[in-house]
Design an enzyme around this catalytic site. Structure first.
Site, mmCIF file in Angstrom:
data_model
loop_
_atom_site.group_PDB
_atom_site.id
_atom_site.type_symbol
_atom_site.label_atom_id
_atom_site.label_comp_id
_atom_site.label_asym_id
_atom_site.label_seq_id
_atom_site.Cartn_x
_atom_site.Cartn_y
_atom_site.Cartn_z
ATOM 1 N N ASN A 1 91.256 121.252 -62.287
ATOM 2 C CA ASN A 1 89.808 121.223 -62.085
ATOM 3 C C ASN A 1 89.404 120.445 -60.831
ATOM 4 O O ASN A 1 88.257 120.075 -60.674
ATOM 5 C CB ASN A 1 89.094 120.699 -63.329
ATOM 6 N N LYS B 1 92.626 115.817 -56.844
ATOM 7 C CA LYS B 1 93.934 116.123 -57.435
ATOM 8 C C LYS B 1 94.829 116.898 -56.468
ATOM 9 O O LYS B 1 94.356 117.508 -55.517
ATOM 10 C CB LYS B 1 93.726 116.905 -58.726
ATOM 11 N N HIS C 1 88.832 114.157 -60.486
ATOM 12 C CA HIS C 1 88.779 113.294 -61.670
ATOM 13 C C HIS C 1 87.755 112.208 -61.418
ATOM 14 O O HIS C 1 87.569 111.760 -60.286
ATOM 15 C CB HIS C 1 90.147 112.646 -61.916
ATOM 16 N N ARG D 1 83.619 120.718 -59.581
ATOM 17 C CA ARG D 1 84.556 121.518 -60.388
ATOM 18 C C ARG D 1 84.169 122.992 -60.387
ATOM 19 O O ARG D 1 85.043 123.858 -60.417
ATOM 20 C CB ARG D 1 84.635 120.958 -61.798
ATOM 21 N N ARG E 1 80.168 111.366 -61.990
ATOM 22 C CA ARG E 1 80.460 112.332 -63.054
ATOM 23 C C ARG E 1 79.492 113.521 -63.005
ATOM 24 O O ARG E 1 79.882 114.650 -63.279
ATOM 25 C CB ARG E 1 80.450 111.653 -64.413
ATOM 26 N N THR F 1 84.341 119.380 -67.354
ATOM 27 C CA THR F 1 85.788 119.410 -67.122
ATOM 28 C C THR F 1 86.315 120.818 -66.881
ATOM 29 O O THR F 1 87.168 121.035 -66.037
ATOM 30 C CB THR F 1 86.527 118.781 -68.330
#
Length: 191
Positions: free
Chosen positions: A125, A19, A128, A115, A95, A101
């Site tokens: 965070n 991000k 993604h 994260r 993941r 999250t």
């Protein structure tokens, strides 16, 4: 046909996003992906406009207008890095590397997750990941369309140069270190 089916079922693709404001961590993230036998088969830096960000997050429209607007604002504020990641059980494994999250929760239950290491709060965070193979297919198509279209790049042609990381550096797991060295030498990557 038997071999094709075995290879297809063993390998899947997913989307990863570094991000905005965390793109300087991409070198470390690429190294972690390599260490976990996940390959980056496409990577690009792009700056989304509000329309594109809303289209990307359309599945979250029912989760609250304020939350969605905050997500769109953060996603359009600066360039992000989109990665098409491939490997055995890529969606699930990516993941797991992300962690929960909420970075505070991640620091408690998955302290080595991305994260936990890089995230600030549930909206910032750092990374993604697609939630399932169907989302992975749609999200990957969003950033890396098969029809030849493309998201606008972020190339800056003023006071810059071109650097190329050769393919063997990626396959040998050196790309992450090279990118980290670029950032630690006070250079910036703009595309």
């Amino acid at each position: 046909e038997y071999t094709r089916q075995k290879l297809v079922s063993a390998t899947e693709k997913t989307l990863g996003i570094v991000k905005p404001y965390f793109t300087h961590k991409v070198g470390e993230i690429l190294t972690i992906l390599h260490e976990n036998d996940l390959r980056v088969v496409n990577l690009k830096m792009c700056l989304l406009n509000r329309y594109e960000a809303l289209a990307f997050y359309r599945e979250h429209e029912g989760e609250g207008k304020e939350w969605l607007q905050d997500m769109v604002n953060r996603l359009t504020d600066a360039p992000l890095i989109a990665m098409e990641i491939m490997g055995k059980n890529a969606v699930e494994r990516w993941r797991q590397l992300l962690g929960p999250t909420d970075p505070a929760e991640a620091r408690q239950v998955a302290p080595n997750s991305l994260r936990a290491r890089f995230g600030k709060d549930p909206l910032e965070n750092a990374v993604h990941g697609s939630k399932d193979p169907e989302s992975a297919a749609a999200e990957t198509e969003f950033f890396f369309p098969q029809n030849g279209g493309s998201r606008a790049g972020t190339v800056k042609r003023v006071n810059s140069t071109c650097g190329i990381i050769k393919p063997h550096a990626f396959t040998e797991g050196q790309a992450g270190k090279i990118i980290s060295d670029i950032f630690s030498s006070n250079f910036n990557i703009t595309a």
